[in-house]
Design an enzyme around this catalytic site. Structure first.
Site, PDB file in Angstrom:
ATOM      1  N   LYS A  51       0.842  -1.216   0.000  1.00 52.80           N
ATOM      2  CA  LYS A  51       0.000   0.000   0.000  1.00 52.80           C
ATOM      3  C   LYS A  51       0.870   1.255   0.000  1.00 52.80           C
ATOM      4  CE  LYS A  51      -4.284  -1.707   1.075  1.00 52.80           C
ATOM      5  NZ  LYS A  51      -5.647  -1.476   1.144  1.00 52.80           N
TER       6      LYS A  51
ATOM      7  N   LYS B  52     -12.139  -7.517  -2.976  1.00 56.48           N
ATOM      8  CA  LYS B  52     -13.352  -6.708  -2.860  1.00 56.48           C
ATOM      9  C   LYS B  52     -13.097  -5.249  -3.208  1.00 56.48           C
ATOM     10  CE  LYS B  52     -12.473  -7.301   2.026  1.00 56.48           C
ATOM     11  NZ  LYS B  52     -12.720  -8.296   3.010  1.00 56.48           N
TER      12      LYS B  52
ATOM     13  N   LYS C 213      -4.757 -11.088  -6.990  1.00 58.18           N
ATOM     14  CA  LYS C 213      -5.780 -11.691  -6.127  1.00 58.18           C
ATOM     15  C   LYS C 213      -7.169 -11.095  -6.432  1.00 58.18           C
ATOM     16  CE  LYS C 213      -6.498 -10.311  -1.931  1.00 58.18           C
ATOM     17  NZ  LYS C 213      -6.733 -10.011  -0.518  1.00 58.18           N
TER      18      LYS C 213
HETATM   19  P1  TYM Z   1      -9.797  -9.972   4.528  1.00 54.38           P
HETATM   20  O1  TYM Z   1     -11.057  -9.368   5.016  1.00 54.38           O
HETATM   21  O2  TYM Z   1      -8.986  -9.216   3.530  1.00 54.38           O
HETATM   22  O3  TYM Z   1     -10.100 -11.375   3.890  1.00 54.38           O
HETATM   23  C1  TYM Z   1     -10.903 -12.320   4.598  1.00 54.38           C
HETATM   24  C2  TYM Z   1     -10.418 -13.720   4.357  1.00 54.38           C
HETATM   25  O4  TYM Z   1     -10.651 -14.097   3.014  1.00 54.38           O
HETATM   26  C3  TYM Z   1      -9.438 -14.531   2.419  1.00 54.38           C
HETATM   27  N1  TYM Z   1      -9.445 -14.085   1.025  1.00 54.38           N
HETATM   28  C4  TYM Z   1      -9.133 -14.871   0.002  1.00 54.38           C
HETATM   29  N2  TYM Z   1      -8.783 -16.169  -0.053  1.00 54.38           N
HETATM   30  C5  TYM Z   1      -8.550 -16.680  -1.274  1.00 54.38           C
HETATM   31  N3  TYM Z   1      -8.618 -15.956  -2.417  1.00 54.38           N
HETATM   32  C6  TYM Z   1      -8.968 -14.657  -2.405  1.00 54.38           C
HETATM   33  N4  TYM Z   1      -9.051 -13.951  -3.526  1.00 54.38           N
HETATM   34  C7  TYM Z   1      -9.245 -14.057  -1.143  1.00 54.38           C
HETATM   35  N5  TYM Z   1      -9.624 -12.808  -0.772  1.00 54.38           N
HETATM   36  C8  TYM Z   1      -9.746 -12.847   0.573  1.00 54.38           C
HETATM   37  C9  TYM Z   1      -8.347 -13.836   3.220  1.00 54.38           C
HETATM   38  O5  TYM Z   1      -7.110 -14.519   3.103  1.00 54.38           O
HETATM   39  C10 TYM Z   1      -8.912 -13.888   4.606  1.00 54.38           C
HETATM   40  O6  TYM Z   1      -8.677 -15.150   5.208  1.00 54.38           O
HETATM   41  N6  TYM Z   1      -6.776  -9.109   8.383  1.00 54.38           N
HETATM   42  C11 TYM Z   1      -7.825  -9.968   7.884  1.00 54.38           C
HETATM   43  C12 TYM Z   1      -9.051  -9.967   8.774  1.00 54.38           C
HETATM   44  C13 TYM Z   1      -8.748 -10.315  10.193  1.00 54.38           C
HETATM   45  C14 TYM Z   1      -8.472 -11.617  10.685  1.00 54.38           C
HETATM   46  C15 TYM Z   1      -8.258 -11.450  12.103  1.00 54.38           C
HETATM   47  C16 TYM Z   1      -8.373 -12.874  10.104  1.00 54.38           C
HETATM   48  C17 TYM Z   1      -8.719  -9.458  11.238  1.00 54.38           C
HETATM   49  N7  TYM Z   1      -8.425 -10.127  12.401  1.00 54.38           N
HETATM   50  C18 TYM Z   1      -7.949 -12.537  12.908  1.00 54.38           C
HETATM   51  C19 TYM Z   1      -8.070 -13.948  10.924  1.00 54.38           C
HETATM   52  C20 TYM Z   1      -7.857 -13.778  12.329  1.00 54.38           C
HETATM   53  C21 TYM Z   1      -8.243  -9.467   6.519  1.00 54.38           C
HETATM   54  O7  TYM Z   1      -8.068  -8.342   6.197  1.00 54.38           O
HETATM   55  O8  TYM Z   1      -8.878 -10.390   5.754  1.00 54.38           O
END
Ligand code: TYM
Length: 326
Positions: free
Chosen positions: A111, A195, A192
């Site tokens: 970023k 969203k 990737k």
């Molecule tokens: P976030 O919200 O970006 O994504 C949520 C989860 O979805 C997975 N993911 C994907 N997996 C495969 N292919 C894709 N294109 C794809 N896009 C998203 C992400 O790997 C993730 O598992 N920091 C985290 C949220 C968070 C969290 C936590 C997760 C906050 N606290 C504690 C686990 C434990 C995040 O931004 O994920």
């Protein structure tokens, strides 16, 4: 029973990637693990959000968790912001984390390398994530590959804290799905699926009209070889379509490759489009029932009460260990 824990940020609409990388894993594990699935809404505000839209998306996330097959009787479901202990523990952990290790987080580096003016919260975000995980002594954190580094940081933070203050935190492990750990953008299959993607044709949202979703699959970027083969390096577009099909039908990638080996790209896309559209239709039917009922509030109230008690006990122990008491 071992504990799984994960969360999906409500910073944008949930996608097919969110389903395959995280929600599906939680659904597959929910019978055999003590499962915690939350909405990391504090993480969402690390980038600017419209308050009304954020509020709506928080509810949507929970509705979609349930519509995707997350059983509220088998999962503890809660909002991060309703539990004040997350941010409290995060502060203590920030004070035991080095600038150097936080600076190595690739998401943050990506970023900032684009020259974007980012918030301090975006920098400390992985430490809040460590707090989310360590507060409940999670054993496993089901995530897509992009979050692996953050879970590893949580491990490092926990190991260091335990060494310095005595055994306090369980050491968590990331759970990365063998297939579908990184679902790719349909228009730029080396990126990737996200969203926050600018090209709406590259991302399938779980609440997309199934007909539109079919069209997105039909116009997915592939290659000019016209040979169906799983080869993510040389054929990222086709490999992504095979992966999506494999994950949504619970089939091994090798078997999917064999099934479609004599197909041309057009007929492969039709099959993938059908499975995607059927998946979305089924999720959206359940979602409509859920969103117009009281279930979301009931589930979140129960989750808040349970996790607040657990987190209070943990934070008390942490404060005691570091000397924050009279
Ligand atoms: P976030 O919200 O970006 O994504 C949520 C989860 O979805 C997975 N993911 C994907 N997996 C495969 N292919 C894709 N294109 C794809 N896009 C998203 C992400 O790997 C993730 O598992 N920091 C985290 C949220 C968070 C969290 C936590 C997760 C906050 N606290 C504690 C686990 C434990 C995040 O931004 O994920």
């Amino acid at each position: 029973m071992k504990k799984t824990l994960t969360g999906l940020k409500p910073s944008g609409e949930l996608t097919l990637g969110s389903l395959i990388g995280a929600i599906k894993q939680m659904r597959d594990y929910q019978d055999n693990y003590n499962s915690y699935l939350f909405v990391p809404d504090l993480h969402a505000i690390t980038v600017p959000q419209d308050p009304e839209e954020l509020k709506a998306r928080i509810r949507k996330n929970v509705g979609l968790y349930l519509a995707c097959g997350i059983d509220p009787h088998k999962n503890t479901i809660y909002l991060q912001s309703e539990n004040l202990y997350h941010a409290n523990l995060s502060w203590v952990l920030e004070c035991t984390t080095y600038m150097g290790e936080a600076s190595r987080m690739t998401q943050y580096k990506d970023k900032t390398s684009k020259g974007e003016n980012v918030s301090v919260g975006l920098f400390t975000y992985p430490i809040l994530m460590a707090a989310d995980i360590l507060l409940y002594d999670a054993d496993y954190v089901p995530v897509g590959i992009d979050q692996k580094q953050h879970v590893e940081l949580a491990r490092d933070i926990a190991i260091r804290f335990n060494k310095r203050f005595g055994a306090t935190f369980n050491i968590p492990e990331p759970l990365i799905p063998p297939t579908g750990a990184k679902i790719m953008d349909l228009q730029e299959p080396t990126k990737k699926m996200s969203k926050s993607s600018e090209n709406y044709k590259g991302t399938i949202l779980l609440l997309d009209d199934p007909i539109q979703a079919k069209k997105k699959i039909m116009s997915a970027v592939t290659d000019s070889e016209n040979l169906v083969k799983y080869d993510p390096i040389n054929k990222p577009g086709i490999s992504n379509l095979l992966t999506i099909y494999a994950c949504l039908t619970d089939t091994k990638i090798e078997d999917v490759e064999t099934k479609f080996q004599d197909y041309n790209y057009g007929s492969l896309k039709k099959e993938v489009a059908l499975v995607v559209a059927n998946t979305l239709t089924s999720i959206q039917q359940k979602y409509q029932e859920i969103i117009s009922s009281n279930i979301i509030d009931e589930v979140l109230d129960a989750g808040r009460i349970k996790t607040t008690q657990e987190a209070a006990t943990k934070l008390k122990e942490v404060y005691h260990k570091v000397g924050l008491e009279r």
